[in-house]
Design an enzyme around this catalytic site. Structure first.
Site, PDB file in Angstrom:
ATOM      1  N   ALA A  76       0.851  -1.195   0.000  1.00  0.00           N
ATOM      2  CA  ALA A  76       0.000   0.000   0.000  1.00  0.00           C
ATOM      3  C   ALA A  76       0.881   1.237   0.000  1.00  0.00           C
ATOM      4  O   ALA A  76       1.979   1.221   0.564  1.00  0.00           O
ATOM      5  CB  ALA A  76      -0.890  -0.004   1.240  1.00  0.00           C
TER       6      ALA A  76
ATOM      7  N   GLY B 228       1.012  -5.138   0.783  1.00  0.00           N
ATOM      8  CA  GLY B 228       0.069  -5.259  -0.329  1.00  0.00           C
ATOM      9  C   GLY B 228       0.715  -5.812  -1.586  1.00  0.00           C
ATOM     10  O   GLY B 228       0.018  -6.324  -2.469  1.00  0.00           O
TER      11      GLY B 228
ATOM     12  N   GLU C 102       3.341  -5.255   7.720  1.00  0.00           N
ATOM     13  CA  GLU C 102       2.377  -4.270   8.238  1.00  0.00           C
ATOM     14  C   GLU C 102       2.491  -4.078   9.744  1.00  0.00           C
ATOM     15  O   GLU C 102       2.285  -2.977  10.259  1.00  0.00           O
ATOM     16  CB  GLU C 102       0.938  -4.690   7.880  1.00  0.00           C
ATOM     17  CG  GLU C 102       0.591  -4.562   6.410  1.00  0.00           C
ATOM     18  CD  GLU C 102       0.933  -5.795   5.573  1.00  0.00           C
ATOM     19  OE1 GLU C 102       1.703  -6.667   6.053  1.00  0.00           O
ATOM     20  OE2 GLU C 102       0.439  -5.879   4.443  1.00  0.00           O
TER      21      GLU C 102
ATOM     22  N   GLU D  50       0.408  -9.432  -1.156  1.00  0.00           N
ATOM     23  CA  GLU D  50      -1.026  -9.729  -1.337  1.00  0.00           C
ATOM     24  C   GLU D  50      -1.416  -9.660  -2.810  1.00  0.00           C
ATOM     25  O   GLU D  50      -2.191 -10.488  -3.296  1.00  0.00           O
ATOM     26  CB  GLU D  50      -1.853  -8.750  -0.496  1.00  0.00           C
ATOM     27  CG  GLU D  50      -1.613  -8.969   0.992  1.00  0.00           C
ATOM     28  CD  GLU D  50      -2.152  -7.840   1.869  1.00  0.00           C
ATOM     29  OE1 GLU D  50      -1.849  -6.665   1.592  1.00  0.00           O
ATOM     30  OE2 GLU D  50      -2.890  -8.136   2.821  1.00  0.00           O
TER      31      GLU D  50
HETATM   32  N1  CAA Z   1       4.570   3.395  -0.084  1.00  0.00           N
HETATM   33  C1  CAA Z   1       5.021   4.603  -0.481  1.00  0.00           C
HETATM   34  N2  CAA Z   1       6.326   4.871  -0.730  1.00  0.00           N
HETATM   35  C2  CAA Z   1       7.189   3.855  -0.562  1.00  0.00           C
HETATM   36  C3  CAA Z   1       6.796   2.579  -0.146  1.00  0.00           C
HETATM   37  C4  CAA Z   1       5.404   2.362   0.096  1.00  0.00           C
HETATM   38  N3  CAA Z   1       4.915   1.158   0.466  1.00  0.00           N
HETATM   39  N4  CAA Z   1       7.892   1.796  -0.063  1.00  0.00           N
HETATM   40  C5  CAA Z   1       8.935   2.559  -0.424  1.00  0.00           C
HETATM   41  N5  CAA Z   1       8.529   3.805  -0.706  1.00  0.00           N
HETATM   42  C6  CAA Z   1       9.325   4.959  -1.114  1.00  0.00           C
HETATM   43  C7  CAA Z   1      10.089   5.541   0.071  1.00  0.00           C
HETATM   44  O1  CAA Z   1       9.267   6.390   0.836  1.00  0.00           O
HETATM   45  C8  CAA Z   1      11.198   6.280  -0.631  1.00  0.00           C
HETATM   46  O2  CAA Z   1      10.689   7.495  -1.118  1.00  0.00           O
HETATM   47  P1  CAA Z   1      11.609   8.844  -1.064  1.00  0.00           P
HETATM   48  O3  CAA Z   1      12.769   8.520  -1.952  1.00  0.00           O
HETATM   49  O4  CAA Z   1      10.697   9.879  -1.610  1.00  0.00           O
HETATM   50  O5  CAA Z   1      12.008   9.020   0.361  1.00  0.00           O
HETATM   51  C9  CAA Z   1      11.493   5.396  -1.844  1.00  0.00           C
HETATM   52  O6  CAA Z   1      10.341   4.540  -2.013  1.00  0.00           O
HETATM   53  C10 CAA Z   1      12.684   4.509  -1.619  1.00  0.00           C
HETATM   54  O7  CAA Z   1      12.480   3.814  -0.394  1.00  0.00           O
HETATM   55  P2  CAA Z   1      13.687   3.541   0.643  1.00  0.00           P
HETATM   56  O8  CAA Z   1      14.554   4.737   0.739  1.00  0.00           O
HETATM   57  O9  CAA Z   1      13.082   3.022   1.898  1.00  0.00           O
HETATM   58  O10 CAA Z   1      14.496   2.419  -0.158  1.00  0.00           O
HETATM   59  P3  CAA Z   1      15.255   1.138   0.412  1.00  0.00           P
HETATM   60  O11 CAA Z   1      15.897   0.509  -0.795  1.00  0.00           O
HETATM   61  O12 CAA Z   1      16.092   1.466   1.567  1.00  0.00           O
HETATM   62  O13 CAA Z   1      14.103   0.115   0.940  1.00  0.00           O
HETATM   63  C11 CAA Z   1      12.004  -1.045   0.856  1.00  0.00           C
HETATM   64  C12 CAA Z   1      13.148  -0.393   0.060  1.00  0.00           C
HETATM   65  C13 CAA Z   1      12.517  -2.327   1.556  1.00  0.00           C
HETATM   66  C14 CAA Z   1      10.923  -1.423  -0.151  1.00  0.00           C
HETATM   67  C15 CAA Z   1      11.487  -0.061   1.913  1.00  0.00           C
HETATM   68  O14 CAA Z   1      11.173   1.172   1.270  1.00  0.00           O
HETATM   69  C16 CAA Z   1      10.253  -0.517   2.624  1.00  0.00           C
HETATM   70  O15 CAA Z   1      10.353  -1.254   3.588  1.00  0.00           O
HETATM   71  N6  CAA Z   1       9.046  -0.078   2.189  1.00  0.00           N
HETATM   72  C17 CAA Z   1       7.819  -0.298   2.890  1.00  0.00           C
HETATM   73  C18 CAA Z   1       7.335  -1.726   2.741  1.00  0.00           C
HETATM   74  C19 CAA Z   1       6.099  -1.909   3.599  1.00  0.00           C
HETATM   75  O16 CAA Z   1       6.114  -1.738   4.795  1.00  0.00           O
HETATM   76  N7  CAA Z   1       4.975  -2.288   2.949  1.00  0.00           N
HETATM   77  C20 CAA Z   1       3.706  -2.454   3.602  1.00  0.00           C
HETATM   78  C21 CAA Z   1       2.851  -1.249   3.357  1.00  0.00           C
HETATM   79  S1  CAA Z   1       1.307  -1.312   4.254  1.00  0.00           S
HETATM   80  C22 CAA Z   1       0.375  -2.389   3.355  1.00  0.00           C
HETATM   81  O17 CAA Z   1       0.763  -2.867   2.304  1.00  0.00           O
HETATM   82  C23 CAA Z   1      -0.993  -2.681   3.900  1.00  0.00           C
HETATM   83  C24 CAA Z   1      -1.727  -3.713   3.147  1.00  0.00           C
HETATM   84  O18 CAA Z   1      -1.856  -4.801   3.586  1.00  0.00           O
HETATM   85  C25 CAA Z   1      -2.349  -3.423   1.862  1.00  0.00           C
END
Ligand code: CAA
Length: 260
Positions: free
Chosen positions: A65, A109, A132, A112
């Protein structure tokens, strides 16, 4: 004009959708979800397409998400919008098989979304997770329901309660993905599989997908009954007559499907 969040291509009878929001690891913004669902619906209604591939881009598959968008939603916003329900509903409406090619991270997501596909091929570099819990929420697009069906309770609980990721090899061993392939080969192998599926009778492929999916909804007795009904229904198809005649012909010949 804003850039599209997906890339849509085709290769003969295979429709290809590539998620393409590289700056946000293909996170599921409202725009991306709408564009993805539009592309799926367009392939669904296109009789020249027999199977669909869903994959990511050079950043991976999908980081879940859109955290910024979700952070701005109150409970009542999410409840009133039925936030993310459109994604599951959209996939349920697709009769054509969808092969998910997981080429990197599939988190939250994103994991998912992968599980909404019918067959998963993973690159060796792929990782799957439901992080999450680390954000103070729970999986909300099917993770708590589909993961347990895919890999069993203990492994599903472990992933969801710890937020820890599993590797492609672990995902394969647990039954989450059908195959793990070298990263540079995974897409072309998936395309070969999708082309093969798309070469069969489209209504028969759709009935096979529907029957398998019903197994998750029905008890065994009702599931067997449902399967029988669809099996017998194939006897009325021109493609059933063609397939059997082609097998019985001497010399045998290749069936020519009309998708009727
Ligand atoms: N939503 C929005 N932006 C995201 C994102 C997400 N899920 N994941 C990464 N980004 C963005 C970051 O905010 C960042 O943006 P900026 O450059 O503008 O700061 C950019 O992508 C790069 O991210 P990182 O600097 O964190 O890059 P990284 O290589 O160090 O890590 C990653 C990559 C492992 C994917 C890490 O970004 C991460 O852990 N992301 C979140 C993953 C997560 O928690 N997902 C669950 C979301 S909630 C959900 O999905 C609910 C559901 O059940 C539907």
């Amino acid at each position: 004009m804003s850039e599209s969040t997906i890339i849509v291509e085709r290769s003969e009878r295979v429709g290809i959708i590539k998620l393409n929001r590289p700056r946000a690891y293909n996170a599921l913004s409202g725009t991306l979800i709408n564009e993805l669902l539009d592309a799926l619906r367009s392939f669904e209604s296109d009789s020249s397409i027999g199977a669909i591939i869903l994959t990511g881009n050079e950043k991976g598959f999908c980081a879940g998400a859109d955290i910024k968008e979700q952070s701005e939603l109150s409970f009542i916003d999410a409840y009133n919008q039925d936030y993310l329900k459109n994604l599951n509903d959209g996939f349920f409406a697709i009769h054509k098989p969808i092969i998910g090619v997981i080429n990197g991270i599939a988190l939250g997501g994103g994991c998912e979304l992968a599980m909404m596909c019918d067959i998963l091929y993973a690159a060796e570099s792929a990782t799957f997770g439901q992080p999450e819990i680390t954000l103070g929420t729970i999986p909300g697009a099917g993770g708590t329901q589909r993961l347990i069906r895919a890999i069993g309770k203990s492994k599903a609980m472990h992933m969801i309660l710890t937020g820890e990721m599993i590797s492609a090899k672990e995902a394969e061993a647990a039954g989450l993905v059908a195959k793990v392939l070298p990263t540079e080969q995974v897409f072309s192998v998936a395309l070969t599989t999708a082309s093969k599926i798309a070469s069969f009778s489209a209504p028969v492929v759709a009935m096979a997908k529907e029957a398998v999916n019903e197994a998750e909804e029905l008890g065994l007795k009702n599931g067997l009954h449902f399967e029988s009904r669809l099996y017998h229904a194939t006897f009325g198809l021109e493609d059933h007559a063609e397939g059997f005649q082609a097998f019985l012909a001497r010399p045998k010949r290749v069936a020519q499907w009309t998708h009727k």
